[in-house]
Design a protein around this motif. Structure first.
Motif, mmCIF file in Angstrom:
data_model
loop_
_atom_site.group_PDB
_atom_site.id
_atom_site.type_symbol
_atom_site.label_atom_id
_atom_site.label_comp_id
_atom_site.label_asym_id
_atom_site.label_seq_id
_atom_site.Cartn_x
_atom_site.Cartn_y
_atom_site.Cartn_z
ATOM 1 N N ILE A 28 0.837 -1.210 0.000
ATOM 2 C CA ILE A 28 0.000 0.000 0.000
ATOM 3 C C ILE A 28 0.867 1.253 0.000
ATOM 4 C CG2 ILE A 28 -1.626 1.367 1.370
ATOM 5 C CD1 ILE A 28 -2.853 -1.284 2.323
ATOM 6 N N ALA A 29 1.840 1.295 0.888
ATOM 7 C CA ALA A 29 2.709 2.468 0.989
ATOM 8 C C ALA A 29 3.514 2.660 -0.299
ATOM 9 C CB ALA A 29 3.641 2.324 2.192
ATOM 10 N N LEU A 30 4.050 1.561 -0.847
ATOM 11 C CA LEU A 30 4.881 1.647 -2.052
ATOM 12 C C LEU A 30 4.082 2.140 -3.256
ATOM 13 C CD1 LEU A 30 7.686 1.088 -3.261
ATOM 14 C CD2 LEU A 30 6.908 -1.232 -3.776
ATOM 15 N N VAL A 31 2.874 1.594 -3.460
ATOM 16 C CA VAL A 31 2.039 1.999 -4.600
ATOM 17 C C VAL A 31 1.680 3.474 -4.514
ATOM 18 C CG1 VAL A 31 -0.234 1.709 -5.674
ATOM 19 C CG2 VAL A 31 1.108 -0.296 -5.044
ATOM 20 N N ASN A 32 1.270 3.931 -3.338
ATOM 21 C CA ASN A 32 0.867 5.331 -3.190
ATOM 22 C C ASN A 32 2.051 6.286 -3.314
ATOM 23 O OD1 ASN A 32 -1.940 5.047 -2.862
ATOM 24 N ND2 ASN A 32 -1.699 4.516 -0.711
ATOM 25 N N ILE A 33 3.213 5.881 -2.810
ATOM 26 C CA ILE A 33 4.402 6.748 -2.909
ATOM 27 C C ILE A 33 4.863 6.842 -4.370
ATOM 28 C CG2 ILE A 33 6.845 6.935 -2.306
ATOM 29 C CD1 ILE A 33 6.101 5.792 0.459
ATOM 30 N N ILE A 34 4.859 5.721 -5.086
ATOM 31 C CA ILE A 34 5.235 5.736 -6.510
ATOM 32 C C ILE A 34 4.270 6.616 -7.303
ATOM 33 C CG2 ILE A 34 5.389 4.331 -8.604
ATOM 34 C CD1 ILE A 34 6.481 2.060 -6.875
ATOM 35 N N ASP A 35 2.969 6.463 -7.021
ATOM 36 C CA ASP A 35 1.962 7.276 -7.706
ATOM 37 C C ASP A 35 2.135 8.753 -7.374
ATOM 38 O OD1 ASP A 35 -0.551 7.299 -9.335
ATOM 39 O OD2 ASP A 35 -1.352 8.194 -7.508
ATOM 40 N N TRP A 36 2.510 9.051 -6.139
ATOM 41 C CA TRP A 36 2.757 10.427 -5.699
ATOM 42 C C TRP A 36 3.940 11.026 -6.465
ATOM 43 C CZ3 TRP A 36 4.036 11.890 0.083
ATOM 44 C CH2 TRP A 36 4.037 13.281 0.209
ATOM 45 N N VAL A 37 5.009 10.239 -6.613
ATOM 46 C CA VAL A 37 6.197 10.718 -7.328
ATOM 47 C C VAL A 37 5.883 10.952 -8.809
ATOM 48 C CG1 VAL A 37 8.527 10.092 -8.068
ATOM 49 C CG2 VAL A 37 7.803 9.642 -5.707
ATOM 50 N N LEU A 44 -6.072 13.373 -0.332
ATOM 51 C CA LEU A 44 -6.109 13.249 1.127
ATOM 52 C C LEU A 44 -6.321 11.804 1.544
ATOM 53 C CD1 LEU A 44 -6.167 14.531 3.945
ATOM 54 C CD2 LEU A 44 -8.627 14.882 3.645
ATOM 55 N N MET A 45 -7.197 11.090 0.837
ATOM 56 C CA MET A 45 -7.450 9.698 1.176
ATOM 57 C C MET A 45 -6.189 8.852 1.033
ATOM 58 S SD MET A 45 -10.306 7.034 -0.308
ATOM 59 C CE MET A 45 -9.469 6.793 -1.870
ATOM 60 N N ASP A 46 -5.432 9.085 -0.061
ATOM 61 C CA ASP A 46 -4.189 8.337 -0.255
ATOM 62 C C ASP A 46 -3.153 8.687 0.808
ATOM 63 O OD1 ASP A 46 -5.140 6.954 -2.417
ATOM 64 O OD2 ASP A 46 -4.316 8.322 -3.917
ATOM 65 N N LYS A 47 -3.147 9.954 1.248
ATOM 66 C CA LYS A 47 -2.247 10.351 2.338
ATOM 67 C C LYS A 47 -2.576 9.589 3.614
ATOM 68 C CE LYS A 47 -1.276 15.119 0.870
ATOM 69 N NZ LYS A 47 -1.490 16.553 1.196
ATOM 70 N N ILE A 48 -3.870 9.515 3.932
ATOM 71 C CA ILE A 48 -4.298 8.812 5.150
ATOM 72 C C ILE A 48 -3.958 7.332 5.053
ATOM 73 C CG2 ILE A 48 -6.282 8.166 6.572
ATOM 74 C CD1 ILE A 48 -7.630 10.766 5.689
ATOM 75 N N ILE A 49 -4.258 6.715 3.894
ATOM 76 C CA ILE A 49 -3.999 5.286 3.731
ATOM 77 C C ILE A 49 -2.504 4.984 3.787
ATOM 78 C CG2 ILE A 49 -4.158 3.371 2.090
ATOM 79 C CD1 ILE A 49 -6.835 4.441 1.184
ATOM 80 N N THR A 50 -1.679 5.858 3.181
ATOM 81 C CA THR A 50 -0.225 5.654 3.213
ATOM 82 C C THR A 50 0.316 5.767 4.632
ATOM 83 O OG1 THR A 50 -0.054 6.602 0.991
ATOM 84 C CG2 THR A 50 1.976 6.434 2.263
ATOM 85 N N ALA A 51 -0.109 6.813 5.346
ATOM 86 C CA ALA A 51 0.318 6.972 6.745
ATOM 87 C C ALA A 51 -0.179 5.822 7.603
ATOM 88 C CB ALA A 51 -0.196 8.308 7.295
ATOM 89 N N LEU A 52 -1.400 5.347 7.315
ATOM 90 C CA LEU A 52 -1.969 4.206 8.040
ATOM 91 C C LEU A 52 -1.137 2.953 7.817
ATOM 92 C CD1 LEU A 52 -4.284 2.939 9.706
ATOM 93 C CD2 LEU A 52 -5.541 2.658 7.561
ATOM 94 N N ALA A 53 -0.724 2.715 6.569
ATOM 95 C CA ALA A 53 0.084 1.531 6.251
ATOM 96 C C ALA A 53 1.434 1.583 6.966
ATOM 97 C CB ALA A 53 0.291 1.436 4.744
ATOM 98 N N ILE A 54 2.070 2.760 6.978
ATOM 99 C CA ILE A 54 3.374 2.906 7.652
ATOM 100 C C ILE A 54 3.230 2.693 9.158
ATOM 101 C CG2 ILE A 54 5.233 4.530 8.171
ATOM 102 C CD1 ILE A 54 4.716 5.775 5.399
#
Length: 311
Positions: A28-37, A44-54
């Motif tokens: 989850i964290a890797l997919v959202n960070i790659i998509d962010w880059v 905001l939802m992806d931020k919450i989910i990424t922080a939640l995964a970490i």
């Protein structure tokens, strides 16, 4: 022999769930960070989910290490520094795991529910600030939780120094761990109540929407209904595992079993929540689901290539 076999089963379950949880949350964290880059922006939802995964990776590792240390040498729990580090580390990881998931429930409620109330409309308009303020207020509860826990540890430490017969198996030590669970249960109930409230309001919003659709003689399969149902699926999944986790704290507080006997069972329940719920997040999120299918397809192609190369 039966007791040893049960302990082996619990330990194997913990290891499997630990691996699944790390893979799911890391994905989850890797997919959202790659998509962010790639896009140079993130919702905001992806931020919450990424922080939640970490935060859940941190929770999994802290729970696993605490369980491992406790199982290898139960008497090490008596060291005040070890107890303080273990409790503070776990409290911080568990706090952000639960509160970020609660913020996700609030986000679904504000984005999908439909009320004409002025306060609701204001909160929806400022939903980013609502989530941020919720996290900031939760930090107050985190500080109070850590403060109460450390005060309780200091009181217990002073009592253990005065009593030379103090041991892990004593009633005083059992009472200490019960009070630790009571404090954690008390602070866990706050985000649980908020998530439950968001769930009930979503149901009420869906009921009102369906009633309006019936009055206008329209079908029930409209975009708003589908969005309500999808949000309810996410919140229900969270509340289901949250309830099991919350009840495990309460049950362990009231149980008369020793800390050693319930240690593996308690760790299994704790690890199940951030592991399985993260897998459900992947399945219910369209972007994460597509990415997981691509990874599975790539693995299948690689396995077929390996099989063709092997004589």
């Amino acid at each position: 022999m039966m007791g040893i076999a049960i302990d082996i089963v619990w330990a194997a379950t913990i290891i499997v769930q630990f691996i699944i949880g790390n893979v799911a949350n890391g994905f989850i964290a890797l997919v959202n960070i790659i998509d962010w880059v790639k896009r140079r922006k993130i919702s905001l939802m992806d931020k919450i989910i990424t922080a939640l995964a970490i935060s859940r990776i941190d929770l999994l590792w802290s729970t696993f290490l605490i369980t491992l240390i406790s199982s290898l040498d139960p008497d090490i729990k008596m060291a005040v520094k070890i107890i303080r580090i273990n409790n503070n580390t776990w409290i911080i990881a568990n706090h952000f795991s639960i509160w970020l998931a609660t913020c996700l429930s609030i986000f679904y409620f504000l984005k999908i529910a439909n009320f004409s109330n002025y306060i609701f409309l204001y909160l929806r308009w400022r939903f980013k600030k609502v989530v941020l303020v919720t996290l900031l207020i939760s930090l107050i509860f985190l500080l109070l939780n850590i403060l109460l826990m450390n005060i309780h540890i200091d009181i217990w430490s002073d009592a253990s120094k005065r009593n030379l017969s103090f041991s892990v198996r004593s009633n005083n030590c059992t009472q200490f761990f019960r009070l630790v669970l009571l404090i954690n249960t008390m602070f866990t109930s706050i985000p649980f109540t908020l998530s439950l409230l968001a769930f009930l309001l979503l149901i009420f919003s869906l009921w009102r929407h369906l009633k309006t659709m019936q009055c206008h003689a329209k079908g029930s399969k409209d975009p708003s209904t589908a969005a309500h149902i999808k949000a309810l699926h996410m919140v229900v999944a969270f509340l289901l595992f949250y309830t099991v986790f919350f009840l495990s704290l309460a049950i362990q507080f009231w149980t008369s079993e020793s800390q050693e006997k319930s240690n593996l069972f308690y760790a299994t329940i704790i690890i199940t929540f951030p592991s399985v719920h993260s897998c459900i997040l992947i399945l219910r999120n369209s972007k994460l689901r597509r990415a997981s299918l691509l990874v599975l397809w790539w693995l299948l192609c690689k396995s077929k290539d390996v099989q063709t190369l092997v004589p």
